[in-house]
Design an enzyme around this catalytic site. Sequence first.
Site, PDB file in Angstrom:
ATOM      1  N   CYS A 221     -25.507  55.496  10.984  1.00  0.00           N
ATOM      2  CA  CYS A 221     -25.708  56.064   9.652  1.00  0.00           C
ATOM      3  C   CYS A 221     -27.085  55.703   9.112  1.00  0.00           C
ATOM      4  O   CYS A 221     -27.445  54.515   9.033  1.00  0.00           O
ATOM      5  CB  CYS A 221     -24.629  55.583   8.688  1.00  0.00           C
ATOM      6  SG  CYS A 221     -24.833  56.236   7.010  1.00  0.00           S
TER       7      CYS A 221
ATOM      8  N   ARG B 227     -19.206  66.629  12.156  1.00  0.00           N
ATOM      9  CA  ARG B 227     -17.938  66.419  11.455  1.00  0.00           C
ATOM     10  C   ARG B 227     -17.114  67.702  11.483  1.00  0.00           C
ATOM     11  O   ARG B 227     -17.609  68.781  11.153  1.00  0.00           O
ATOM     12  CB  ARG B 227     -18.194  65.982  10.014  1.00  0.00           C
ATOM     13  CG  ARG B 227     -16.935  65.641   9.225  1.00  0.00           C
ATOM     14  CD  ARG B 227     -17.303  65.190   7.819  1.00  0.00           C
ATOM     15  NE  ARG B 227     -18.079  63.956   7.860  1.00  0.00           N
ATOM     16  CZ  ARG B 227     -18.997  63.628   6.940  1.00  0.00           C
ATOM     17  NH1 ARG B 227     -19.286  64.459   5.954  1.00  0.00           N
ATOM     18  NH2 ARG B 227     -19.652  62.489   7.035  1.00  0.00           N
TER      19      ARG B 227
ATOM     20  N   CYS C  13     -18.345  55.609   0.955  1.00  0.00           N
ATOM     21  CA  CYS C  13     -17.531  56.524   1.755  1.00  0.00           C
ATOM     22  C   CYS C  13     -16.146  55.970   2.053  1.00  0.00           C
ATOM     23  O   CYS C  13     -15.200  56.734   2.271  1.00  0.00           O
ATOM     24  CB  CYS C  13     -18.250  56.855   3.062  1.00  0.00           C
ATOM     25  SG  CYS C  13     -19.745  57.849   2.838  1.00  0.00           S
TER      26      CYS C  13
ATOM     27  N   LYS D  54     -22.174  67.586  -3.419  1.00  0.00           N
ATOM     28  CA  LYS D  54     -20.906  67.744  -2.716  1.00  0.00           C
ATOM     29  C   LYS D  54     -19.738  67.765  -3.706  1.00  0.00           C
ATOM     30  O   LYS D  54     -19.819  67.224  -4.816  1.00  0.00           O
ATOM     31  CB  LYS D  54     -20.719  66.623  -1.715  1.00  0.00           C
ATOM     32  CG  LYS D  54     -20.708  65.222  -2.324  1.00  0.00           C
ATOM     33  CD  LYS D  54     -20.686  64.174  -1.230  1.00  0.00           C
ATOM     34  CE  LYS D  54     -20.805  62.763  -1.822  1.00  0.00           C
ATOM     35  NZ  LYS D  54     -20.879  61.736  -0.776  1.00  0.00           N
TER      36      LYS D  54
ATOM     37  N   CYS E 120     -16.428  52.169   6.625  1.00  0.00           N
ATOM     38  CA  CYS E 120     -17.261  53.315   7.004  1.00  0.00           C
ATOM     39  C   CYS E 120     -17.966  53.000   8.321  1.00  0.00           C
ATOM     40  O   CYS E 120     -17.870  51.898   8.854  1.00  0.00           O
ATOM     41  CB  CYS E 120     -18.270  53.629   5.903  1.00  0.00           C
ATOM     42  SG  CYS E 120     -19.607  52.419   5.776  1.00  0.00           S
TER      43      CYS E 120
ATOM     44  N   ARG F 198     -16.162  70.125   0.314  1.00  0.00           N
ATOM     45  CA  ARG F 198     -15.953  69.458   1.595  1.00  0.00           C
ATOM     46  C   ARG F 198     -14.511  69.674   2.080  1.00  0.00           C
ATOM     47  O   ARG F 198     -13.700  70.333   1.432  1.00  0.00           O
ATOM     48  CB  ARG F 198     -16.238  67.966   1.469  1.00  0.00           C
ATOM     49  CG  ARG F 198     -17.676  67.636   1.009  1.00  0.00           C
ATOM     50  CD  ARG F 198     -18.681  67.789   2.135  1.00  0.00           C
ATOM     51  NE  ARG F 198     -20.028  67.436   1.733  1.00  0.00           N
ATOM     52  CZ  ARG F 198     -20.559  66.224   1.844  1.00  0.00           C
ATOM     53  NH1 ARG F 198     -19.833  65.219   2.303  1.00  0.00           N
ATOM     54  NH2 ARG F 198     -21.804  66.007   1.492  1.00  0.00           N
TER      55      ARG F 198
ATOM     56  N   LYS G  37     -15.355  67.390  -3.679  1.00  0.00           N
ATOM     57  CA  LYS G  37     -14.225  66.974  -2.850  1.00  0.00           C
ATOM     58  C   LYS G  37     -12.895  67.321  -3.520  1.00  0.00           C
ATOM     59  O   LYS G  37     -12.704  67.039  -4.703  1.00  0.00           O
ATOM     60  CB  LYS G  37     -14.305  65.471  -2.561  1.00  0.00           C
ATOM     61  CG  LYS G  37     -15.556  65.090  -1.779  1.00  0.00           C
ATOM     62  CD  LYS G  37     -15.631  63.601  -1.500  1.00  0.00           C
ATOM     63  CE  LYS G  37     -16.853  63.281  -0.648  1.00  0.00           C
ATOM     64  NZ  LYS G  37     -16.953  61.826  -0.352  1.00  0.00           N
TER      65      LYS G  37
ATOM     66  N   CYS H  73     -23.221  50.673   2.490  1.00  0.00           N
ATOM     67  CA  CYS H  73     -24.174  50.961   1.423  1.00  0.00           C
ATOM     68  C   CYS H  73     -23.372  51.260   0.163  1.00  0.00           C
ATOM     69  O   CYS H  73     -22.142  51.352   0.203  1.00  0.00           O
ATOM     70  CB  CYS H  73     -25.086  52.126   1.806  1.00  0.00           C
ATOM     71  SG  CYS H  73     -24.307  53.757   1.663  1.00  0.00           S
TER      72      CYS H  73
END
Length: 596
Positions: free
Chosen positions: A464, A109, A507, A242, A458, A178, A244, A503
Site C-alpha cells: 500500500c 479489487r 480501511c 468515494k 489492513c 464502491r 460506500k 495509516c
Amino acid sequence: MFAPCNPTIVTNATFIEKLPMTAPTNIDRSRDLSQPLDRLGLDERMKDASDYLRGTIALGLLDQITGSVPSPDDVKLMKFHGIYQQDDRDLREERRRQKLEPAFQFMIRVRLPGGVCTPEQWLKLDEQARAHGSETLRITTRQTFQFHWVLKDSLRPVIQGLHETLLDTIAACGDDSRGVMCTVDPQSSAFHAEVAALAKRVSDHVIPKTRAYHEIWYGDERVAVSEDKEEPFYGSTYLPRKFKIGFALPPSNDIDVYAQDLGFIAIGGPGGLEGFNVVIGGGMGRTDQAPQTYPRLASLIGFIPADRVLACSDAVMTVQRDYGDRKDRQHARFKYTIDDKGLEWIKAEIELNMGEAFEESRPFSFTSNGDSYGWSETADGRHHRTLFIENGRLNLPTLDALRDIARIHRGTFRLTPNQNVIIAGVAAEHRADIDAVLINHGLESMQTSMLRRNSIACVAFPTCGLAMAESERYLPSLIGKIELILAENGLSREPITLRMSGCPNGCSRPYIAEIGLTGRAPGKYNLYLGGGFHGERLNCMMRENVGESVILETLRDALGRYARERKQGERFGDFAVRAGIVREVTEGRFFNDPQT
C-alpha cells in the site's frame, strides 16, 4: 425468526423480482457543478477531461519501457476500474540506490456485492491468483477479493479471466459508489438471501455506465453515444469522493453500518422483509495533524419500504453529487457535506429528490458484530462452516484447501466483513466431505483466541502506497503479546474488538474498535480506546505516536482495571468510557478534541 430457505438462492434476484423497484423519475440525473471547472480541484478537472474514464490508459498499457502506467492521471483513472498502481516498498530504497525504477505492480479489487461467490467463481479467482497474483489472495474488510503483485502485462488476462465467470472490477475503487456490503448471517438464510439479492441489485444500479471498462479490458469497439447517455447519473466528474453502501441485518452489525456513507438496516416482520431504516454520513478516513478531518458515525434519518431502496440510493447519492466539496478532497466525503449543511437540510433534500418523506424509523437492536465459527445448521437442513482467515490473507496452503473444497462444493462461499470465509449451503450428506478436506489440509482446528477472532488489519506494507507503518504483517505478533496480558487478568475468553490500520485513512475501521491502532511511522502508532463493541460509538485517542512498549504498558493498565472494576456483562469499550480512561466521543466533529 424467518422461515429459512436454500442459501444458494442468493446468486439471483428471485426474491426481489416481486418488488416494483424503479429509479425515481423526478431526479435530475444530469450533473450541474454550478461553478466553472477551472475553479475546482485538479482531480475534478482531470475527471472531466478523461473522456469518461478512458484517459490514455490503453496506450499506457502498451508501453514496455516501464512497469508502470506512465501518466499520473491514468493512475488515478484506473482506480475507477478497480486497479491501484503500487510498488514493493520493501525494495523501494534499494532500487532507488541502484537508480532503478520502483518495483511496480498492481492491486486489483473485485466487485462482489454482499461477498457472495459461487464455487465456479472461486476456482477462477484461485487460478488467476496462482498465475498472476504471486499465489495469494486477500479478503478485504468490504467482503471482496484483492489480487496483489499483479504485473502490468497481467492486468488484462486477470480481468478477462474474471469476466468468464461474470465477475468484474468496475467501481471497486474511485470517486463512485464502491462495492455494496451485506450482513452474512447463516442463521437467517431466507432473510439474508432476500437482502443479499437486493444488495447485488443496488450494486449493479449504482456503478458507472461508461463503456470505457469494456473497451479497455475486453477489447469492445467504441459505440458513439450522446454525453447524457454515456454517464447519465455521474456525469463527467462523477462523485467528489468515494461513496460506500451497506446492508445490515439486525441483530448482527458485522458490516459496521454506521461506518457507511449510506446504510440500510433491514426491518423484518411476519411476512419477511418490510423495509429499511436508513442511516447516512458514516466514514472512517482522517488525516493526522489535520483537525478538520475526522471519522463520523452515520445518522439515522428514517424508514423506507423495501421497494424504495433504489430510489433512496439515487436520492442520497444525488445530494452528495451536487453538494459535496469539489475543491478540497480532504473535505469531500459525504460526512462533511452533512455536517456543513446540517442533517435536517440534507434529509429534506433527499426527500425532495426521492419524491416522498421518510417514515418514522422502526425499532431494532444490534447484539453482535463478529462471526460464528465452526458449523451451524439452519432449519432447511443446510449447513454452514465459517473458517477463520487471519487478516483475510489467503496464502498457498489455504488456497489449496479452499480450491479442493470448491471442486466438490455445491452451495456458495460468503466472505465476511471480518475477513473470514463461510462455506455456505452444504447438504448434510456432503458435510463429511468438507470436513475431510479441512482435516487433510490441517484447517479443521479453531484454536484461536477471542481477541484474534475479533481483530482486523489492513494490508499496509509492503504494497500500500499510503502505509506509514506495518499492519497485516505486524498485528498477529502484537496480538500474541496482548493475549498474555489478557491471560494474566483472566480475560482470555472476553471478546474485545481490535482493529489496526497502517495509516489514518482507516480501511480496517479502527475508530469504532474497542482497541484501535493507526500507523504514524515505522513502529509508531496512535492508540485509541473506548469504541462500541457493536460499532455504535467512536473511540478516543489514548496515546499518540507511540511504540509497542507504550502500547502494551497502556493496555496492561487499562485491561487490569477492566478485570478488577468492570460490571457484570460490561464490554471493555464501555468500561473505558465509564471509568474515565478515555472521554466519550459523542460526534465525529469532536473526535480530535483533547482528551482532557
